[in-house]
Scaffold this motif. Structure first.
Motif, PDB file in Angstrom:
ATOM      1  N   ARG A   1      -7.727  -9.081  -5.929  1.00  0.00           N
ATOM      2  CA  ARG A   1      -7.586 -10.466  -5.374  1.00  0.00           C
ATOM      3  C   ARG A   1      -7.842 -11.627  -5.953  1.00  0.00           C
TER       4      ARG A   1
ATOM      5  N   TRP B   1       0.331  -9.320   0.193  1.00  0.00           N
ATOM      6  CA  TRP B   1       0.059  -7.633   0.554  1.00  0.00           C
ATOM      7  C   TRP B   1       1.138  -7.379   1.534  1.00  0.00           C
TER       8      TRP B   1
ATOM      9  N   THR C   1      -8.233  -4.015  -2.944  1.00  0.00           N
ATOM     10  CA  THR C   1      -8.122  -5.574  -2.532  1.00  0.00           C
ATOM     11  C   THR C   1      -9.274  -6.149  -3.296  1.00  0.00           C
TER      12      THR C   1
ATOM     13  N   ALA D   1      -7.231   0.763   0.401  1.00  0.00           N
ATOM     14  CA  ALA D   1      -7.097  -0.856   0.825  1.00  0.00           C
ATOM     15  C   ALA D   1      -8.313  -1.474   0.050  1.00  0.00           C
TER      16      ALA D   1
ATOM     17  N   TRP E   1       0.815  -1.295   0.069  1.00  0.00           N
ATOM     18  CA  TRP E   1       0.061   0.020   0.090  1.00  0.00           C
ATOM     19  C   TRP E   1       0.923   1.441  -0.034  1.00  0.00           C
TER      20      TRP E   1
ATOM     21  N   ALA F   1      -6.747  -7.279   4.877  1.00  0.00           N
ATOM     22  CA  ALA F   1      -6.057  -8.583   4.176  1.00  0.00           C
ATOM     23  C   ALA F   1      -7.049  -9.902   4.498  1.00  0.00           C
TER      24      ALA F   1
ATOM     25  N   ASP G   1      -9.894 -11.020   1.853  1.00  0.00           N
ATOM     26  CA  ASP G   1      -8.959 -11.975   1.097  1.00  0.00           C
ATOM     27  C   ASP G   1      -8.709 -13.330   2.033  1.00  0.00           C
TER      28      ASP G   1
END
Length: 852
Positions: free
Chosen positions: A466, A474, A462, A458, A439, A495, A499
């Motif tokens: 993803r 990440w 993401t 973010a 990031w 994250a 994800d």
């Protein structure tokens, strides 16, 4: 018998400790799932939403009031491409000279701190209500008006703003106006380290790519609508970006998460999911699932097997097959507007295991395991493609093709850059290039950057990225001394919650990785890099000048024959940090180990030799330490503008010398002599010889490695042969190459390593020692005599002389930036002929270090 009451201590890795700290609510693919069975074929999906793309030439004007700019005519407007940047439009219109020539970047910089207005008009054939206006990315701060009404503002480069605009749309003549605020400006504050004294650190107030703010070769903050702008019909039930992940690659066992958002409407209808081959031949499969739920939103999780799964592998370890996922929701009875979305994915798992030393609470698990296979990762760092935000797919393809051809497996898109574009990731998928995506934070900037802007960055990115198999990690950001604040914790939590199939690292370097610049910033000798060893090296390297042709492109004519370079001239201006950190002296220091720096050409050559020498052997050392060392990423592959830098390929796409020797060092099948000194003098040499075989090519093959040594007369003074019928190890020490003190007492000393398989020559590389003891000795070797001719798409080079030809190079016509020979810097023995692919490039000559 006495019972053992002692409990074994379980050591957690930093990954496990961090997850406890982040405390995520869950991950998208965890929990109960609906079993689904794929059937051959494909359902007929609805057409999807009506969309109008607003890309193209807009009007661009500088300054002015809101009243003036919302009026009818802009008499001072110039055309500006969207996606694009303000500076690109000014260059195209002839308002500014090329910022990449002379010192014109200083002229262009003033335009970064103006207010800019952009305007376009469009028609809308959709319904009068139910439409959204979406900006893929605006750099950096903006306000937006549609048909005279202020919709709102936005700050942060990496996605947005979005507006519901259905009640404002007209069938014809809609007018969209965007105000771009000046680039942020702030003098260095105490939050930043002393390196940034005197620099603009305005990027701390937002989220942008910060490598155009004066510390990284150019001081030209970007402005512009840099990604697409669309108007899209709003569906009755929205299919949010679906997420698909692999549970078992070999079995093709997948999980799919689909979120449906119906607002206040009940969810009654059918979800159809299609999985089709994208870049290979194969069958299409699908399944459907009824949806009936009173609430306005739903999260559905499915589990299924893809028949005959084609597994995605990193570069050098296998193929890179991709699938296309299409998800559509249609309301019962065909009511309302159906939503259809698609994305590309690969069947691939990624996990991280402890190093050979075991788990540590202060280290992440650093062993990359792809599809169950532990691997040493050969990497580089990736820089933002262009300071003027010219992010054309063709340019991405050029650089990523060069990465693929040099056996790179990992690109670190570092926190001083940006969450990369769709084109970048689509090409990385197709080339087997894994990516660490960080990031946009650096040097503890997360402690002062706006939390809400970074959170939006973010979340948006993401969800966008993803599904890409190339994305393997990440990262919180670049080189923060203490990446433990609330922003980094937020990144880590997201994250997992968005994800959960990839690791997250708080920063790089952190938790068992290391960056090392004792060579260059510490002005240590090149030899220091021969002992760099760590579980994972995330950055190290050495800057060099671009190729001479590139340097002459940006030097004004009046400076091309001036040497030494004038203190206020362009050559010194285009060194790192504009020479504010004595970079010219550093470049001269390392160059002087190889040449007398007697001309611009000699200086360029010396810096490139220093970069090559200081990087290639470190890569081989890291490979030899597997599994104690798990990967390395040199700094770096590319540049954001033409300048002296750490890149191994210049901004135009022309490889430097280091590119070719790094390509050798990263060959999947490679033999190397590991050096612990560049200057053995008369002390002799005892160097281990290693054989690397990433993909098991020698499992059933006979192989032979020959190491030869040559003195300054290019006479062979030693030869050792190592051979065996087969090898089952990815990394193997096959012997030691020995030279006496009398043999090493020569300047230079040259080592040639050749690998043969089943009797056929496969690969040859060479290295040089004792170069510092006799400045310029690499270019005073006995002369070779080369003859060459082109035939179809190849050039044949013959060494007709009595001594080897050292570093044979193919010279092509000027400006052929889209070409690089299949091989460069060859060692040709006396009487040897080599055929090299050149495609349709025009060869203008062949030369070597010892060709007069």
């Amino acid at each position: 018998m006495k019972a053992n009451t002692e409990q074994q201590t379980v050591v957690k890795s930093l990954d496990e400790i961090d997850r406890d700290i982040f405390a995520p609510a869950g991950t998208p693919l965890e929990g109960a799932a609906i079993p689904a069975v794929l059937a051959a074929g494909a359902p007929k999906h609805p057409n999807g939403l009506r969309r109008t793309n607003l890309d193209g030439d807009w009007e661009l004007a500088m300054e002015g009031t809101e009243g003036e700019r919302l009026g009818a005519a802009w008499s001072d407007a110039i055309p500006a491409a969207v996606p694009g940047s303000v500076h690109t439009a000014l260059l195209r219109a002839g308002v500014i000279p090329d910022p990449y020539e002379a010192q014109n970047d200083q002229i262009a910089k003033a335009y970064s701190f103006k207010t800019w207005w952009l305007r376009t008009s469009f028609d809308w054939a959709g319904t009068a209500v139910g439409a959204s206006l979406t900006f893929g990315g605006v750099c950096d701060s903006c306000a937006v008006w549609l048909n005279g009404k202020l919709l709102g503002g936005h700050k942060g480069m990496f996605g947005g703003p979005d507006f519901e605009v259905g009640d404002l749309l007209q069938r014809e003549g809609n007018v969209l106006v965007v105000r771009l605020d000046p680039a942020p400006f702030m003098e260095r504050t105490t939050e930043m380290n002393d390196f940034f004294n005197g620099m603009n650190v305005g990027w701390l107030n937002t989220a942008v790519f910060n490598n155009v703010y004066g510390w990284h070769y150019i001081d030209l903050p970007a402005l512009g609508i840099w990604r697409s702008v669309t108007v899209e019909q709003t569906p009755d039930v929205k299919v949010e970006p679906p997420f698909i992940g692999t549970l078992d690659a070999q079995e093709g066992l997948m999980r799919l998460n689909v979120r449906l958002n119906g607002g206040s409407r009940p969810l009654e209808g059918e979800l159809a999911v299609t999985i089709a081959p994208d870049n290979f031949e194969g069958e299409t499969h699908y399944f459907t699932s009824p949806v009936e739920q009173a609430a306005g939103s739903a999260e559905l999780r499915f589990e299924f097997n893809i028949p005959d799964p084609q597994v995605w592998w990193p570069n050098g370890l296998g193929a890179h097959p991709l699938y296309r996922l299409t998800v559509a929701f249609t309301a019962s009875g065909g009511r309302g507007t159906a939503d259809v979305t698609d994305s590309v994915f690969g069947i691939r798992t990624i996990e991280m295991r402890p190093t050979a030393d075991g788990a540590r609470e202060d280290w992440y698990n650093w062993t990359f395991v792809v599809n169950g296979k532990p691997m040493f990762v050969k990497g580089t760092n990736w820089c933002t493609l262009d300071a003027l935000m010219r992010f054309e797919r063709e340019r991405y393809d050029r650089f990523l093709t060069l990465a693929e051809a040099s056996h790179i497996q990992l690109l670190r898109a570092w926190g001083s850059g940006m969450p990369e574009t769709d084109d970048f990731y689509e090409l990385a998928d197709r080339k087997g290039l894994m990516v660490i995506q960080e990031w946009p934070t650096a040097w503890d900037s997360d402690r002062v950057q706006p939390y809400d802007i970074l959170e939006e960055t973010a979340v948006r990115n993401t969800l966008r990225l993803r599904n890409h198999p190339s994305l393997v990690m990440w990262g919180g950001g670049n080189e923060s001394a203490d990446p433990t604040g609330p922003v980094i914790d937020m990144f880590g939590r997201l994250a997992w919650e968005l994800d959960g199939t990839r690791p997250f690292h708080r920063g790089e370097a952190w938790g068992g990785s290391r960056h090392n610049y004792e060579v260059y910033w510490g002005k240590k000798p090149l030899e220091r890099n021969l002992s760099l060893a760590w579980p994972f090296i995330g950055e190290f390297g050495l800057p060099s000048m671009p190729n001479l042709e590139t340097v002459l492109r940006y030097l004004p004519g009046s400076e091309r024959d001036v040497w030494p370079a004038p203190e206020t001239g362009t050559l010194i201006h285009r060194t790192p940090v504009f020479n504010l950190k004595s970079c010219m002296d550093r470049l001269l220091f390392y160059s002087s180990a190889f040449t007398d720096n007697g001309s611009i050409a000699a200086f360029v050559l010396g810096t490139q030799l220093a970069q090559t020498t200081g990087v290639r052997h470190t890569l081989e050392l890291a490979r030899s330490r597997w599994p104690a060392s798990t990967g390395i990423a040199f700094y770096k592959l590319n540049d954001n503008n033409p300048a002296a830098s750490w890149a191994t390929v210049d901004w135009h796409g022309v490889p430097k010398m280091a590119y070719y020797f790094i390509r050798d060092a990263y060959e999947p099948l490679h033999a190397a002599v590991l050096l612990d000194t560049f200057s053995p003098g008369s002390s002799g040499l005892s160097a281990p010889v290693y054989l690397f075989d990433d993909a098991g090519a020698l499992m059933d093959a006979a192989w032979e490695v020959t190491v030869r040594a040559y003195n300054k007369q290019l006479a062979e003074i030693a030869r050792t042969v190592y051979k065996e019928s087969r090898s089952t190890e990815a990394v193997r020490r096959i012997g030691t190459f020995e030279l006496s003190g009398e043999q090493t007492d020569t300047c230079p000393l040259l080592l040639v390593t050749e690998l043969r398989t089943s009797g056929a020559p496969l690969k040859r590389s060479f290295s040089w020692l004792n170069f510092e003891q006799d400045n310029g000795c690499l270019f005073r070797l006995p002369s070779a005599r080369l003859e060459w001719r082109t035939r179809d798409d190849r050039v044949e080079i013959a060494n007709a002389g009595d001594v080897p030809a050292v570093a044979v190079q193919i010279e092509i016509e000027a400006g052929a930036d889209d070409f690089h020979p299949a091989e460069q810097y060859l060692w040709l023995d006396s009487g040897e002929t080599k055929s090299v692919w050149i495609g349709d490039a025009a060869v203008v000559g062949v030369t070597a270090w010892n060709m007069r």
